[in-house]
Structure formats: structure tokens, C-alpha cells
Design an enzyme around this catalytic site. Structure first.
Site, PDB file in Angstrom:
ATOM      1  N   ASN A 105       0.827  -1.196   0.000  1.00 59.14           N
ATOM      2  CA  ASN A 105       0.000   0.000   0.000  1.00 59.14           C
ATOM      3  C   ASN A 105       0.876   1.266   0.000  1.00 59.14           C
ATOM      4  OD1 ASN A 105      -1.846   2.015   0.457  1.00 59.14           O
ATOM      5  ND2 ASN A 105      -3.059   0.858   1.926  1.00 59.14           N
ATOM      6  N   ASP A 106       1.471   1.610   1.129  1.00 59.22           N
ATOM      7  CA  ASP A 106       2.247   2.866   1.215  1.00 59.22           C
ATOM      8  C   ASP A 106       3.329   2.953   0.142  1.00 59.22           C
ATOM      9  OD1 ASP A 106       0.784   3.452   3.439  1.00 59.22           O
ATOM     10  OD2 ASP A 106       2.358   2.932   4.877  1.00 59.22           O
TER      11      ASP A 106
END
Ligand code: NAP
Length: 389
Positions: free
Chosen positions: A314-315
Site C-alpha cells: 500500500n504505502d
């Protein structure tokens, strides 16, 4: 502990090990002081002060770090008014006490006050740091623990301890600097930046609503898309570790390769929860090392990719790191997956990643979400692909 703890909990287990090692160093220092009643030469007393202070603050700091990572404590930075003044005051008293003890060479209960304050300082040091920065803090605490051990070596005149403690101290320090570089953050920013404290979950949800629609895709539709793909890049992240999906990822890679598809694995330096996390998991699943490509080499290849399959990352894919100056991720180098022809993201929900911020990637026109546990989704996808043969 080592046998029972899952891979995903290794950072907090490492923090617990540091806390116990540092406590041991601190207690040895206290016992030496008690044994000689302060009647030690000034050089030994200096090393002993350093040993007990660094040992004590590493003990409590590591406990807080482990509790944050295990979500026993709130992951977000805990900040309050006058925080820096309080920390600086406690540190000043500790340093002054240490100097006083060395100068007077006296046996005084003041020594134990200094140890108590060092324990408090460890708490004050780590509480304001966000959970996303914890791996860096753990490497730093590892370094402190090594330095405390090395100082213990000087107190006990044990050369092996001096050498091993110094090695630990230097390697932990270098590792934390390398992680900071990978996240494009300075060590000062990690220690005093209270990363993520400004992110309020309601605000993040409201911002997400304003960004537009998210496109869902099923395992069957994904299998059809893979039929025509010639160039696939897999982006693994922390979710792959949680789902233990590395074997399914490797199997998918093998199936695609048998169909003459070019498959590569894009490795971000801070994907997962510790450096090399993805490499270790993929190696366990027998993915050949030459198929793992580091961020700076894979980024130019994304525009040629027919499909990018994001497995629980994600990040490390969030474009806000490049475009949104107000994002706490701003400045972190990312895997530029949005440049691919189509992106399929495997995750369970729209919940944010470690940094607690929404990911703009999911609202891109070429991005589709395959919701569910990554291992379940991959198993379904592989089943569908085999049935299409
Ligand atoms: P991430 O941003 O933490 O995102 C992981 C995603 O995995 C989550 O959004 C989660 O979404 C999904 N997930 C969790 N369980 C899953 C499951 N069973 N199946 C499918 N998806 C699942 O991870 P990342 O992209 O790897 O980034 C790493 C983060 O750690 C970065 O913020 C980095 O700065 C930080 N960090 C890492 C290191 C290091 O050394 N690796 C060091 C310092 C900081 P759902 O909950 O919706 O499923």
C-alpha cells in the site's frame, strides 16, 4: 520465542530482545557500582554511567516500541504540550548526574535516581514516534543496546564484549540510516517529526469519498485479463506476509512464465516491516533471485507492464508520496505502479497501510481492486487460470 513467533511479528520480537539485552547491561552496571560502592576510577565510572543510562533508556524505549508494533499501545505518535522541554530537562538532569558521579567518585543514592530517570527518558523518547517509523527506531535501539554492551565491556575489561557491542552498535546505526534514506527522511525527522500525528481517520475517510469511485474486479475477470498479458510485474508488500501468500505468488509466477509471460517482482526497500522482508519471503517460496528487481531498476519498466499485480502493498505504491506535499509520505521514493497499463490490487478493504493515509492509486481509471485475503484471492485466481486452459 524464536520458534513460535510469526514472521510478521519479528520487529516487535526483536525489540523485546533488545530490551532484555539492554536491561542485562544496565543491571550488570548497577551491580558493579553496588559492589565497589562508587570507588572506581574515573574512566571506569564514565563507562559505567554510559552503560547504565543507555541500557536503561533502551530497555523502556524498546518495550514501548514492541507495544506499539503489537498494537498494545496506540500506533500514532503520542504528543503533548511541553514534550520537548520535559525530555530535554530529564536528559539534562541525567547528564549532570553522570558528570557529578564521575567527578566526586562517591557512593551515593543519586546514582539510582539517574538510572530511574534514564528509564523514564526511554519512554519519553519513543512515545512521540509513530508506528510507521518503529522499524527505524528499533534499529536505532539495537545500536544503543550494542553501545551499552560495549561500555559494559570497558567496565568489566572484557575485550570480546567491547568488540561485539561495537559491531552491534555500528550495524544498528547504519541500518537505521539506510532505512531513513529509503524513506527519504532524516534521522531527526524520524525521531522528532511525530510522523502521522496529523492524520485523523474521519478526515481520511472524507478525503477518500471525495476522490471518486473504486473499480472492483473478480478472480474470474482477473484470470481473463491475464490471458492476454505478456509483461507482468508483481508488487509484494506487508499484506503478502500477513496472508502468507508468498507460495501462491510464486506459483502464479511459474504458471505465467510457462505461458511465456515476462514476470518480475518489484522490491521496495521498506516494503513489509523490516529490510529484506519481501526477499526473505519470496526466497522461502523459491522465487529465483534474478526475478526480484529493486525499485530504481523496475520503475522505468512500469509503462511497458500489461498488468501490475499489487499483493498487499500500500504505502510503497502511494502516488501522494510524489504529488501531495501535505501527505506524511511526501518525499518517500515509491514504486511507480500507476504508470502501468492496468493495475490489480489485492487487499481486504479500503483501509490504509502502515502510514495511516489513503492511497490515491485506488481511484485511478486503470486500477481495479480484488478484495479479499491475498492468499485466498490468489488461490481462486490460479484455479480460474487453470480452468481457462
Ligand atoms: P502497508 O502500507 O503497511 O500496507 C499493507 C497492506 O496490506 C494494507 O493496506 C492491508 O490492507 C493489506 N493487507 C493486510 N493483510 C492482508 C491480507 N491478509 N491479505 C491482503 N492484504 C492484506 O505495507 P507496505 O506497502 O509494504 O509498506 C510498508 C510500510 O512500513 C511503509 O509505510 C514503510 O515506510 C513502513 N516501514 C517499513 C520498514 C521496513 O524495513 N520494511 C521500515 C520502516 C518503515 P487491508 O487491511 O485492507 O487488507
Amino acid at each position: 520465542m524464536g520458534l513460535r513467533i510469526p514472521m510478521t511479528a519479528v520487529p516487535q520480537r526483536t525489540a523485546l530482545s533488545h530490551s532484555l539485552g539492554a536491561l542485562a547491561a544496565c543491571l550488570v552496571g548497577v551491580s558493579e557500582y553496588f559492589r565497589y560502592q562508587g570507588a572506581l576510577n574515573r574512566v571506569t565510572l564514565t563507562a559505567l554511567d554510559f552503560e547504565v543510562v543507555v541500557g536503561a533508556l533502551t530497555f523502556t524505549g524498546s518495550l514501548v516500541a514492541a507495544a506499539k508494533l503489537q498494537e498494545l499501545l496506540r500506533g500514532r505518535p503520542i504528543t503533548y504540550r511541553g514534550q520537548n522541554i520535559l525530555s530535554a530537562s530529564v536528559l539534562t538532569v541525567i547528564v549532570c548526574s553522570a558528570i557529578y558521579l564521575v567527578v566526586t567518585q562517591a557512593a551515593t543514592p543519586f546514582f539510582y535516581v539517574m538510572v530511574g530517570l534514564a528509564l523514564v527518558f526511554g519512554l519519553l523518547l519513543v512515545i512521540p514516534i509513530g508506528a510507521a517509523d518503529m522499524p527505524v527506531v528499533i534499529a536505532l535501539l539495537n545500536s544503543y543496546g550494542g553501545l551499552a554492551d560495549s561500555a559494559m565491556g570497558f567496565v568489566l575489561m572484557n575485550k570480546i564484549q567491547i568488540i561485539t557491542g561495537s559491531l552491534d552498535g555500528t550495524s544498528g546505526f547504519l541500518l537505521s540510516l539506510l532505512m531513513c534514506r529509503a524513506m527519504n527522511r532524516s534521522a531527526m525527522n524520524v525521531l522528532f517529526g511525530a510522523f502521522g500525528s496529523g492524520v485523523v481517520e474521519d478526515e481520511a475517510a472524507a478525503a477518500a469519498e471525495a476522490k471518486g469511485t473504486v473499480r472492483n474486479i473478480s478472480a474470474e475477470e482477473t484470470a481473463v485479463l491475464f490471458e492476454t498479458a505478456r509483461n507482468v510485474i508483481v508488487v509484494p508488500g506487508y499484506g503478502m506476509a500477513v496472508a502468507q501468500a508468498q507460495h501462491a505468488v510464486a506459483e502464479l509466477g511459474n504458471i505465467l512464465r510457462e505461458r511465456d509471460v515476462d514476470v518480475k517482482f518489484a522490491i521496495h526497500p521498506v516494503a513489509g516491516r523490516m529490510p529484506g522482508h519481501m526477499n526473505v519471503l519470496l526466497a522461502e517460496a523459491n522465487v529465483a533471485y534474478e526475478h526480484l528487481v529493486e525499485m530504481e531498476h523496475i520503475n522505468p519498466e512500469f509503462p511497458q507492464a500489461d498488468i501490475v499485480l499489487v499483493v498487499g502493498a500500500n504505502d510503497v505504491t502511494n502516488p501522494a508520496a510524489k504529488t501531495n506535499k501535505s501527505s506524511p509520505l511526501y518525499g518517500m521514493p515509491i514504486l511507480e505502479v500507476s504508470r502501468a497499463k492496468s493495475i490489480i490490487v489485492l487487499k481486504r478493504s479500503m483501509r490504509p497501510g502502515f502510514a495511516g493515509v489513503d492511497n490515491d492509486l485506488y481511484y485511478n481509471e486503470n486500477c481495479m481492486m480484488l478484495f479479499g485475503d491475498a492468499k485466498d484471492s490468489l488461490t481462486k485466481l490460479i484455479g480460474e487460470m487453470k480452468s481457462l486452459l
